[in-house]
Design an enzyme around this catalytic site. Structure first.
Site, PDB file in Angstrom:
ATOM      1  N   ASN A 110      -8.737  61.782 -21.673  1.00 19.88           N
ATOM      2  CA  ASN A 110      -7.748  62.799 -22.052  1.00 19.88           C
ATOM      3  C   ASN A 110      -8.321  64.159 -22.115  1.00 19.88           C
ATOM      4  O   ASN A 110      -7.525  64.764 -22.684  1.00 19.88           O
ATOM      5  CB  ASN A 110      -7.600  62.349 -23.485  1.00 19.88           C
ATOM      6  CG  ASN A 110      -8.519  62.468 -24.478  1.00 19.88           C
ATOM      7  OD1 ASN A 110      -9.629  62.986 -24.217  1.00 19.88           O
ATOM      8  ND2 ASN A 110      -8.242  62.209 -25.785  1.00 19.88           N
TER       9      ASN A 110
ATOM     10  N   HIS B 118     -11.198  65.635 -23.505  1.00 18.20           N
ATOM     11  CA  HIS B 118     -12.097  65.970 -24.674  1.00 18.20           C
ATOM     12  C   HIS B 118     -13.309  66.280 -23.728  1.00 18.20           C
ATOM     13  O   HIS B 118     -13.834  65.785 -22.860  1.00 18.20           O
ATOM     14  CB  HIS B 118     -12.061  65.329 -25.434  1.00 18.20           C
ATOM     15  CG  HIS B 118     -12.954  63.849 -25.266  1.00 18.20           C
ATOM     16  ND1 HIS B 118     -12.289  62.594 -25.180  1.00 18.20           N
ATOM     17  CD2 HIS B 118     -14.327  63.728 -24.867  1.00 18.20           C
ATOM     18  CE1 HIS B 118     -13.243  61.702 -24.945  1.00 18.20           C
ATOM     19  NE2 HIS B 118     -14.520  62.469 -24.675  1.00 18.20           N
TER      20      HIS B 118
ATOM     21  N   GLU C  36     -11.449  66.745 -29.280  1.00 19.54           N
ATOM     22  CA  GLU C  36     -10.022  65.882 -29.051  1.00 19.54           C
ATOM     23  C   GLU C  36      -8.917  66.779 -28.792  1.00 19.54           C
ATOM     24  O   GLU C  36      -8.654  68.064 -29.317  1.00 19.54           O
ATOM     25  CB  GLU C  36      -9.778  64.767 -29.941  1.00 19.54           C
ATOM     26  CG  GLU C  36     -10.833  63.858 -30.252  1.00 19.54           C
ATOM     27  CD  GLU C  36     -10.751  62.660 -29.101  1.00 19.54           C
ATOM     28  OE1 GLU C  36     -10.331  62.969 -27.975  1.00 19.54           O
ATOM     29  OE2 GLU C  36     -11.295  61.740 -29.301  1.00 19.54           O
TER      30      GLU C  36
ATOM     31  N   ASP D 220     -23.019  65.669 -29.791  1.00 20.31           N
ATOM     32  CA  ASP D 220     -22.242  65.096 -30.777  1.00 20.31           C
ATOM     33  C   ASP D 220     -23.136  63.735 -31.197  1.00 20.31           C
ATOM     34  O   ASP D 220     -23.921  63.358 -30.640  1.00 20.31           O
ATOM     35  CB  ASP D 220     -20.854  64.743 -30.076  1.00 20.31           C
ATOM     36  CG  ASP D 220     -20.745  64.108 -28.694  1.00 20.31           C
ATOM     37  OD1 ASP D 220     -21.553  63.378 -28.454  1.00 20.31           O
ATOM     38  OD2 ASP D 220     -19.740  64.618 -28.076  1.00 20.31           O
TER      39      ASP D 220
END
Length: 249
Positions: free
Chosen positions: A136, A138, A143, A67
């Site tokens: 979280n 990801h 996400e 990414d």
């Protein structure tokens, strides 16, 4: 799936480096999927050290990064391109033509995402994919959501992700809100996945990844579907796991 707990961050980094070294011994022209962030910094240091000792050769390796932030030039100190060049690429003998980094200046550039997927498919897919995990759940910048994108795409970063990344920026308002990220399909199609997690702030995400039902609201849980995943955790990241998980294959 294999889950291994080690004592500390350095042991985690060494164990992950062992797995990459083993991969390159089996296949010199391996295709590596690479991650960034705080977790793999020690791994890259260890790979550079082993390269200088003559233990690892990167000359035939190809890399594809997961990414990149939207809106940061590649020479920005907080871009993932800068991260990779400063910590790893410039310190080993990898051919720059074999390095692949997703990049787009705007979140609407469909051609950049499509081109990245095409490059990866033409290369033959990933032999070993390195992953971290967000607080979280990801992976990459995939996400939590009601659905997950299969291919490379543009992601709106969650508040939790932006807060976690704020420590890398001088001002919270400088944290990018969008990124381009490899989708779940090429990650799950990798022939071997190595996930690293360190620190108590990752403990709940690790537990959800391994012990909860598969859900797009916890993207890392999809790794339960993969036939060859090795999870390397330091003691703090493993703190919430029940003992039976370490026998999970």
């Amino acid at each position: 799936m294999k889950i291994k707990m080690v004592n500390n961050y350095q042991e985690m980094s060494n164990d992950a480096a062992d797995l990459i070294e083993d991969q390159l011994k089996k296949k010199k022209a391996s295709i590596l999927g690479l991650a960034t962030g705080g977790t793999p910094e020690g791994l890259y240091e260890e790979l550079v050290r082993r390269y200088h000792l003559g233990r690892i050769d990167f000359q035939e390796v190809q890399t594809f990064n997961l990414d990149e932030y939207i809106g940061l030039p590649q020479d920005h100190p907080q871009s993932y391109a800068f991260y990779m060049w400063s910590r790893f690429f410039s310190q080993v003998n990898i051919d720059p033509a074999r390095i692949h980094l997703p990049f787009s200046t705007t979140a609407g550039d469909a051609e950049a995402a499509t081109a990245y997927d095409k490059q990866l498919k033409q290369a033959g897919g990933i032999d070993l994919q390195l992953l971290g995990i967000g607080e979280n759940g990801h992976i990459g910048f995939n996400e939590p959501s009601s659905f997950l994108w299969a291919d490379t795409h543009y992601a709106e970063l969650s508040r939790e992700t932006m807060e976690a990344n704020a420590r890398f920026f001088a001002w919270r308002e400088d944290v990018p809100q969008q990124a381009i990220t490899m989708g779940m399909a090429p990650i799950l199609q990798a022939r071997h996945i190595v996930l690293m997690a360190s620190g108590k702030e990752k403990a709940h995400a690790v537990k959800e990844m391994l012990c909860s039902p598969i859900s797009p609201w916890h993207p890392a849980s999809f790794l339960q579907l993969h036939s060859k995943v090795e999870v390397v955790l330091d003691a703090e990241a493993a703190a919430e796991l029940p003992p039976h998980v370490f026998a999970y294959k």
